[in-house]
Design a protein around this motif. Structure first.
Motif, PDB file in Angstrom:
ATOM      1  N   SER A 105       0.847  -1.202   0.000  1.00  0.00           N
ATOM      2  CA  SER A 105       0.000   0.000   0.000  1.00  0.00           C
ATOM      3  C   SER A 105       0.877   1.245   0.000  1.00  0.00           C
ATOM      4  CB  SER A 105      -0.915   0.005   1.225  1.00  0.00           C
ATOM      5  OG  SER A 105      -1.777  -1.100   1.220  1.00  0.00           O
ATOM      6  N   PHE A 106       1.965   1.177   0.764  1.00  0.00           N
ATOM      7  CA  PHE A 106       2.900   2.296   0.825  1.00  0.00           C
ATOM      8  C   PHE A 106       3.571   2.532  -0.527  1.00  0.00           C
ATOM      9  CE2 PHE A 106       7.137   4.060   2.051  1.00  0.00           C
ATOM     10  CZ  PHE A 106       6.690   5.253   2.575  1.00  0.00           C
ATOM     11  N   GLN A 107       3.856   1.445  -1.264  1.00  0.00           N
ATOM     12  CA  GLN A 107       4.514   1.581  -2.558  1.00  0.00           C
ATOM     13  C   GLN A 107       3.609   2.224  -3.610  1.00  0.00           C
ATOM     14  OE1 GLN A 107       7.790   0.931  -2.419  1.00  0.00           O
ATOM     15  NE2 GLN A 107       7.210   0.350  -0.316  1.00  0.00           N
ATOM     16  N   LEU A 108       2.305   2.115  -3.402  1.00  0.00           N
ATOM     17  CA  LEU A 108       1.362   2.721  -4.355  1.00  0.00           C
ATOM     18  C   LEU A 108       1.333   4.238  -4.247  1.00  0.00           C
ATOM     19  CD1 LEU A 108      -1.644   0.224  -4.026  1.00  0.00           C
ATOM     20  CD2 LEU A 108       0.027   0.367  -5.890  1.00  0.00           C
ATOM     21  N   VAL A 109       1.868   4.742  -3.130  1.00  0.00           N
ATOM     22  CA  VAL A 109       1.916   6.199  -2.928  1.00  0.00           C
ATOM     23  C   VAL A 109       3.214   6.722  -3.539  1.00  0.00           C
ATOM     24  CG1 VAL A 109       1.935   8.056  -1.231  1.00  0.00           C
ATOM     25  CG2 VAL A 109       0.607   5.972  -0.787  1.00  0.00           C
ATOM     26  N   SER A 110       3.103   7.624  -4.499  1.00  0.00           N
ATOM     27  CA  SER A 110       4.290   8.101  -5.213  1.00  0.00           C
ATOM     28  C   SER A 110       4.820   9.426  -4.681  1.00  0.00           C
ATOM     29  CB  SER A 110       3.986   8.244  -6.713  1.00  0.00           C
ATOM     30  OG  SER A 110       2.869   9.097  -6.906  1.00  0.00           O
ATOM     31  N   ASP A 111       3.927  10.301  -4.233  1.00  0.00           N
ATOM     32  CA  ASP A 111       4.330  11.622  -3.760  1.00  0.00           C
ATOM     33  C   ASP A 111       4.999  11.522  -2.394  1.00  0.00           C
ATOM     34  OD1 ASP A 111       3.118  14.236  -2.051  1.00  0.00           O
ATOM     35  OD2 ASP A 111       4.086  14.667  -3.966  1.00  0.00           O
ATOM     36  N   ASN A 113       5.398  13.758   0.038  1.00  0.00           N
ATOM     37  CA  ASN A 113       4.614  14.325   1.139  1.00  0.00           C
ATOM     38  C   ASN A 113       3.490  13.384   1.565  1.00  0.00           C
ATOM     39  OD1 ASN A 113       6.093  16.718   1.388  1.00  0.00           O
ATOM     40  ND2 ASN A 113       4.930  17.721  -0.250  1.00  0.00           N
ATOM     41  N   THR A 114       2.888  12.744   0.569  1.00  0.00           N
ATOM     42  CA  THR A 114       1.812  11.787   0.866  1.00  0.00           C
ATOM     43  C   THR A 114       2.371  10.578   1.602  1.00  0.00           C
ATOM     44  OG1 THR A 114       0.749  12.481  -1.202  1.00  0.00           O
ATOM     45  CG2 THR A 114      -0.142  10.534  -0.111  1.00  0.00           C
ATOM     46  N   LYS A 115       3.605  10.182   1.243  1.00  0.00           N
ATOM     47  CA  LYS A 115       4.256   9.076   1.956  1.00  0.00           C
ATOM     48  C   LYS A 115       4.458   9.416   3.431  1.00  0.00           C
ATOM     49  CE  LYS A 115       6.835   6.711  -1.753  1.00  0.00           C
ATOM     50  NZ  LYS A 115       6.373   5.357  -1.482  1.00  0.00           N
ATOM     51  N   LEU A 116       4.867  10.660   3.681  1.00  0.00           N
ATOM     52  CA  LEU A 116       5.058  11.093   5.059  1.00  0.00           C
ATOM     53  C   LEU A 116       3.730  11.076   5.825  1.00  0.00           C
ATOM     54  CD1 LEU A 116       7.582  14.056   4.619  1.00  0.00           C
ATOM     55  CD2 LEU A 116       8.048  11.790   5.572  1.00  0.00           C
ATOM     56  N   GLN A 117       2.659  11.496   5.129  1.00  0.00           N
ATOM     57  CA  GLN A 117       1.335  11.458   5.745  1.00  0.00           C
ATOM     58  C   GLN A 117       0.902  10.008   6.029  1.00  0.00           C
ATOM     59  OE1 GLN A 117      -1.037  13.770   6.863  1.00  0.00           O
ATOM     60  NE2 GLN A 117       0.757  15.114   6.764  1.00  0.00           N
ATOM     61  N   TRP A 121      -0.004   8.565   9.765  1.00  0.00           N
ATOM     62  CA  TRP A 121      -1.256   7.907  10.141  1.00  0.00           C
ATOM     63  C   TRP A 121      -1.010   6.495  10.676  1.00  0.00           C
ATOM     64  CZ3 TRP A 121      -5.526  10.084  11.387  1.00  0.00           C
ATOM     65  CH2 TRP A 121      -5.858  11.336  10.842  1.00  0.00           C
ATOM     66  N   ILE A 122       0.005   5.823  10.139  1.00  0.00           N
ATOM     67  CA  ILE A 122       0.364   4.506  10.693  1.00  0.00           C
ATOM     68  C   ILE A 122       0.789   4.656  12.154  1.00  0.00           C
ATOM     69  CG2 ILE A 122       2.117   2.674  10.644  1.00  0.00           C
ATOM     70  CD1 ILE A 122       2.051   2.730   7.655  1.00  0.00           C
ATOM     71  N   LYS A 123       1.625   5.669  12.414  1.00  0.00           N
ATOM     72  CA  LYS A 123       2.090   5.907  13.789  1.00  0.00           C
ATOM     73  C   LYS A 123       0.913   6.244  14.707  1.00  0.00           C
ATOM     74  CE  LYS A 123       5.690   8.150  14.939  1.00  0.00           C
ATOM     75  NZ  LYS A 123       6.948   7.616  15.443  1.00  0.00           N
ATOM     76  N   GLN A 178      13.014  10.003   6.830  1.00  0.00           N
ATOM     77  CA  GLN A 178      12.909  10.863   5.652  1.00  0.00           C
ATOM     78  C   GLN A 178      13.363  10.168   4.365  1.00  0.00           C
ATOM     79  OE1 GLN A 178      11.510  14.015   5.854  1.00  0.00           O
ATOM     80  NE2 GLN A 178      11.104  13.399   7.980  1.00  0.00           N
ATOM     81  N   ASP A 179      14.303   9.227   4.473  1.00  0.00           N
ATOM     82  CA  ASP A 179      14.786   8.563   3.255  1.00  0.00           C
ATOM     83  C   ASP A 179      13.939   7.328   2.963  1.00  0.00           C
ATOM     84  OD1 ASP A 179      16.704   6.027   4.301  1.00  0.00           O
ATOM     85  OD2 ASP A 179      16.394   7.665   5.725  1.00  0.00           O
ATOM     86  N   THR A 180      13.912   6.940   1.693  1.00  0.00           N
ATOM     87  CA  THR A 180      13.020   5.874   1.220  1.00  0.00           C
ATOM     88  C   THR A 180      13.290   4.538   1.893  1.00  0.00           C
ATOM     89  OG1 THR A 180      12.907   6.956  -0.940  1.00  0.00           O
ATOM     90  CG2 THR A 180      12.198   4.650  -0.834  1.00  0.00           C
ATOM     91  N   THR A 181      14.570   4.180   2.034  1.00  0.00           N
ATOM     92  CA  THR A 181      14.912   2.872   2.623  1.00  0.00           C
ATOM     93  C   THR A 181      14.384   2.749   4.041  1.00  0.00           C
ATOM     94  OG1 THR A 181      16.915   2.721   1.279  1.00  0.00           O
ATOM     95  CG2 THR A 181      16.785   1.311   3.231  1.00  0.00           C
ATOM     96  N   ASN A 182      14.644   3.757   4.864  1.00  0.00           N
ATOM     97  CA  ASN A 182      14.186   3.723   6.250  1.00  0.00           C
ATOM     98  C   ASN A 182      12.666   3.809   6.365  1.00  0.00           C
ATOM     99  OD1 ASN A 182      16.661   3.416   7.550  1.00  0.00           O
ATOM    100  ND2 ASN A 182      17.084   5.608   7.493  1.00  0.00           N
ATOM    101  N   GLN A 183      12.049   4.502   5.424  1.00  0.00           N
ATOM    102  CA  GLN A 183      10.581   4.551   5.416  1.00  0.00           C
ATOM    103  C   GLN A 183       9.998   3.167   5.143  1.00  0.00           C
ATOM    104  OE1 GLN A 183       9.561   7.588   2.546  1.00  0.00           O
ATOM    105  NE2 GLN A 183       9.740   9.240   4.038  1.00  0.00           N
ATOM    106  N   ASN A 184      10.593   2.473   4.172  1.00  0.00           N
ATOM    107  CA  ASN A 184      10.125   1.113   3.853  1.00  0.00           C
ATOM    108  C   ASN A 184      10.318   0.171   5.039  1.00  0.00           C
ATOM    109  OD1 ASN A 184       9.267   1.624   1.210  1.00  0.00           O
ATOM    110  ND2 ASN A 184      11.324   1.321   0.384  1.00  0.00           N
ATOM    111  N   LEU A 185      11.475   0.272   5.686  1.00  0.00           N
ATOM    112  CA  LEU A 185      11.753  -0.560   6.858  1.00  0.00           C
ATOM    113  C   LEU A 185      10.782  -0.238   7.999  1.00  0.00           C
ATOM    114  CD1 LEU A 185      15.659  -0.527   6.916  1.00  0.00           C
ATOM    115  CD2 LEU A 185      14.181  -2.445   6.329  1.00  0.00           C
TER     116      LEU A 185
END
Length: 217
Positions: A105-111, A113-117, A121-123, A178-185
């Motif tokens: 679901s996270f990978q479907l989000v491309s923007d 800022n939206t990823k941060l949102q 919401w997960i948190k 903030q970086d993609t790798t840590n966000q995915n983890l």
């Protein structure tokens, strides 16, 4: 041929001596063994002692002491370890499923800022899930403490109780990767932690449910 109360108690005491001390597992095994003894007595005309010895001979391998998961000192009968193992397998499967759903679901989000949102919401959801789990655990602790009934569910629940507080630092940490790798983890780890919370509440509820059933019997 139905067994007498004394014969059933004889089976029960034998199971205790063989290390089957969790009441839910003992009831399950006792039912199977009693049924097999009744069948042997009815079909082969054996006496209770003869059928008893024969059936327990078949079950001996299940009562062999086996080291508990994640412990170097605790041993259970093999049949108890198998039950704990089945619970762990179910949790692993469910953990992978929940983590995979969140991750894809996270990978479907491309923007960005939206990823941060999304992470925000997960948190937030995790925070409320964590608080709800803590409250549920204390409620189950209160009700379960009144009962002397033992179960595999209570054993697993009690083992998890102290570790739930380790995550307090994570709950009150406002930092978002903030970086993609840590966000995915982070998203994957949240999936695992969600499952941990759900399964902990499930174990507490299952023991409460079992002790109610046990007290009626």
């Amino acid at each position: 041929m139905k067994l007498t109360t004394e014969q059933i108690e004889c089976i029960n005491q034998t199971l205790v001596k063989k290390g089957v001390k969790f009441d839910d597992l003992k009831m399950e095994v006792l039912d199977h063994i009693a049924s097999q003894i009744e069948y042997e007595m009815a079909t082969t005309q054996k006496t209770f002692p003869e059928a008893y010895n024969q059936v327990f001979e078949r079950w001996n391998a299940e009562f062999e002491p086996t080291r508990a998961f994640f412990s170097l000192r605790i041993y259970y009968p093999k049949i108890a370890r198998s039950k704990f193992g089945n619970q762990i397998k179910l949790e692993i499967f469910t953990t992978i499923t929940i983590a995979a759903v969140l991750f894809f679901s996270f990978q479907l989000v491309s923007d960005s800022n939206t990823k941060l949102q999304f992470i925000f919401w997960i948190k937030k959801v995790f925070f409320y899930a964590y608080i709800g789990t803590i409250l549920s655990m204390f409620i189950f602790k209160f009700f379960n403490a009144k009962s002397k009934v033992s179960s595999t569910y209570k054993h697993s629940f009690d083992a998890r109780f102290p570790s739930i507080f380790i995550w307090l630092t994570l709950i009150f940490n406002d930092n978002i990767p903030q970086d993609t790798t840590n966000q995915n983890l982070f998203v994957l780890s949240m999936g695992c932690l969600f499952m941990y919370l759900l399964s902990t509440v499930y174990l507490g509820f299952k023991h409460y449910q079992f002790q109610k059933k046990f007290s009626i019997q």
